[in-house]
Write a protein that holds these residues in place. Structure first.
Motif, PDB file in Angstrom:
ATOM      1  N   SER A  16       0.915  -1.351   0.037  1.00 35.23           N
ATOM      2  CA  SER A  16       0.124  -0.063   0.148  1.00 35.23           C
ATOM      3  C   SER A  16       0.950   1.204  -0.174  1.00 35.23           C
ATOM      4  O   SER A  16       0.147   2.317  -0.374  1.00 35.23           O
ATOM      5  CB  SER A  16      -0.966  -0.038   1.164  1.00 35.23           C
ATOM      6  OG  SER A  16      -0.320   0.159   2.388  1.00 35.23           O
ATOM      7  N   ILE A  17       1.994   1.207   0.287  1.00 35.39           N
ATOM      8  CA  ILE A  17       3.153   2.399   0.544  1.00 35.39           C
ATOM      9  C   ILE A  17       4.019   2.433  -0.963  1.00 35.39           C
ATOM     10  O   ILE A  17       4.649   3.427  -0.980  1.00 35.39           O
ATOM     11  CB  ILE A  17       3.838   2.648   1.680  1.00 35.39           C
ATOM     12  CG1 ILE A  17       4.866   1.457   1.726  1.00 35.39           C
ATOM     13  CG2 ILE A  17       3.006   2.581   3.062  1.00 35.39           C
ATOM     14  CD1 ILE A  17       5.686   1.489   2.942  1.00 35.39           C
ATOM     15  N   ALA A  18       3.928   1.355  -1.924  1.00 36.41           N
ATOM     16  CA  ALA A  18       4.906   1.221  -2.612  1.00 36.41           C
ATOM     17  C   ALA A  18       4.774   2.305  -3.751  1.00 36.41           C
ATOM     18  O   ALA A  18       5.822   2.635  -4.189  1.00 36.41           O
ATOM     19  CB  ALA A  18       4.567  -0.134  -3.567  1.00 36.41           C
ATOM     20  N   GLY A  19       3.537   2.857  -3.918  1.00 41.17           N
ATOM     21  CA  GLY A  19       3.556   3.788  -4.784  1.00 41.17           C
ATOM     22  C   GLY A  19       4.235   5.374  -4.504  1.00 41.17           C
ATOM     23  O   GLY A  19       4.483   6.207  -5.359  1.00 41.17           O
ATOM     24  N   ALA A  20       4.407   5.543  -3.154  1.00 44.03           N
ATOM     25  CA  ALA A  20       4.557   6.891  -2.597  1.00 44.03           C
ATOM     26  C   ALA A  20       5.839   6.844  -1.897  1.00 44.03           C
ATOM     27  O   ALA A  20       5.951   7.896  -1.418  1.00 44.03           O
ATOM     28  CB  ALA A  20       3.340   7.426  -2.032  1.00 44.03           C
ATOM     29  N   LEU A  21       6.451   5.727  -1.629  1.00 48.88           N
ATOM     30  CA  LEU A  21       7.428   5.649  -0.837  1.00 48.88           C
ATOM     31  C   LEU A  21       8.802   6.562  -1.534  1.00 48.88           C
ATOM     32  O   LEU A  21       9.116   6.220  -2.581  1.00 48.88           O
ATOM     33  CB  LEU A  21       8.195   4.272  -0.621  1.00 48.88           C
ATOM     34  CG  LEU A  21       9.254   3.824   0.361  1.00 48.88           C
ATOM     35  CD1 LEU A  21       8.628   4.252   1.618  1.00 48.88           C
ATOM     36  CD2 LEU A  21       9.558   2.503   0.260  1.00 48.88           C
ATOM     37  N   PRO A  22       9.262   7.547  -0.719  1.00 46.07           N
ATOM     38  CA  PRO A  22      10.243   8.351  -1.471  1.00 46.07           C
ATOM     39  C   PRO A  22      11.517   7.548  -1.583  1.00 46.07           C
ATOM     40  O   PRO A  22      11.749   6.450  -0.779  1.00 46.07           O
ATOM     41  CB  PRO A  22      10.741   9.396  -0.473  1.00 46.07           C
ATOM     42  CG  PRO A  22       9.609   9.626   0.615  1.00 46.07           C
ATOM     43  CD  PRO A  22       8.872   7.854   0.569  1.00 46.07           C
ATOM     44  N   PRO A  23      12.332   7.635  -2.812  1.00 46.03           N
ATOM     45  CA  PRO A  23      13.757   6.804  -3.100  1.00 46.03           C
ATOM     46  C   PRO A  23      14.655   6.914  -1.827  1.00 46.03           C
ATOM     47  O   PRO A  23      14.534   8.129  -1.252  1.00 46.03           O
ATOM     48  CB  PRO A  23      14.184   7.420  -4.101  1.00 46.03           C
ATOM     49  CG  PRO A  23      13.072   8.432  -4.563  1.00 46.03           C
ATOM     50  CD  PRO A  23      12.039   8.867  -3.798  1.00 46.03           C
TER      51      PRO A  23
END
Ligand code: NAI
Ligand code: ENO
Length: 301
Positions: A82-89
């Motif tokens: 659920s966080i894969a799309g917005a996790l900062p590099p």
């Protein structure tokens, strides 16, 4: 560089306690949080468990340098997804799961490029949910980190520093060894508690009323543990299957030996075991790990 922004996914007992502890003990760290349950999000906002309760997992993690997944171990993969799309590099992902090997696999599958530093605070209670958390939960308790060999040392140090800031003592362990140790010290004891309380309530010749009325200290202690969250513990046993079955095999053999000693009237065997186990209790108390310490088990938690 120290961590300045932390997102917490899952705002129950552990996520809520981390949020409260961060706000009290490391107030310069900005905290956001999200929970899949709308009612939990509302209660988390009311209690101020984190600085900002976000409307989505994406919003919660968008600016985070460290994301801590605080959901049941069986839900870690879904929470990571659920966080894969917005996790900062470059952000570090951690968790608090009670079993480590399968959780690390689930997180790595959902977030193959993330820096992951798994953690297990060996501190908790039988309570769960957003009302149950309290900021002192981790003080003087161990937090075990189980990073892979290839995990950057700086990320491990940053996560360790956060836990130390919350009052915990940090130890590094191999995930498989963690799972074996915790099977002995936590998972099997919970299984025994669930079993004995279930057995007592199933006995045909002893009524439920009698069990409640005459429950002496030992049984009462078991009922506290057997009141622990069913979802959390179902997931622990399903994810730490191999280690739990290994320890359970040994336990069953030892129990059978005691059964034989009782049947044979072999008091020496019983006495020798009880004498040996008593010294273990004394060592735990000397280490300050007993739950009877003043700041643990407060009646309001
Ligand atoms: N309860 C305890 O004493 C301890 C628990 N742990 C570990 O901490 C983790 C959390 O346990 P608790 O805080 O006790 O449970 P809890 O039941 O109090 O909180 C878990 C929260 O996760 C939320 N959730 C479930 N799936 C989700 C998802 N996919 N995305 C976002 N939120 C989700 C639930 O709505 C719930 O609010 C578990 O992995 C457990 O093994 C570790 C140490 C002690
Ligand atoms: O309440 C108790 O007795 C506990 O044992 C709490 C606990 C539960 C699960 C963990 O992974 C760590 C600690």
């Amino acid at each position: 560089m120290s961590i300045e922004r932390i997102a917490i996914i899952g705002l129950g007992l552990i996520g809520g306690s981390i949020g409260l502890a961060l706000r009290e003990m490391l107030p310069d760290i900005a905290t956001t949080g999200w929970d899949a349950d709308r009612d939990v999000r509302r209660k988390a906002a009311e209690r101020g468990l984190v600085g900002k309760v976000s409307d989505s997992a994406d919003d919660a993690v968008r600016d985070a340098q460290l994301v801590i997944l605080c959901v049941p171990v069986g839900a870690m993969g879904a929470a990571a997804q659920s966080i894969a799309g917005a996790l900062p590099p470059g952000a570090i992902v951690s968790d608090v799961g009670s079993s480590k090997h399968s959780v690390a696999q689930a997180i790595a599958k959902a977030l193959p490029d993330a820096v992951v530093v798994p953690a297990h605070p060996v501190a908790g209670t039988e309570k769960s949910g957003p009302e149950a958390g309290f900021p002192e939960l981790f003080r003087h308790r161990w937090c075990i980190l189980t990073p892979e060999d290839a995990t950057p040392a700086e990320a491990v140090e940053q996560v360790a520093a956060v836990w130390q800031g919350l009052g915990a003592k940090v130890e590094i362990m191999e995930p498989a060894h963690h799972d074996l140790v915790l099977a002995v010290t936590s998972h099997i004891p919970h299984l025994i508690a669930y079993t004995i309380v279930g057995t007592a309530s199933d006995l045909e010749d002893v009524t439920r009323g009698e069990v409640i009325k005459y429950s002496a200290g030992g049984f009462r202690d078991f009922t506290r543990i057997a009141a622990s969250d069913p979802t959390m513990w179902r997931d622990v046993f399903l994810t730490n299957r191999d280690a739990v079955l290994e320890v359970l095999g040994r336990f069953t053999e030892d129990l059978t030996a005691l059964q034989r000693a009782i049947r044979n009237g072999d008091g020496d065997t019983l006495f020798e075991l009880f004498e040996r186990t008593r010294t273990i209790r004394r060592s735990i108390i000397e280490e300050g790990q007993d739950d009877a310490r003043p700041d643990f088990g407060r009646s309001d938690h």
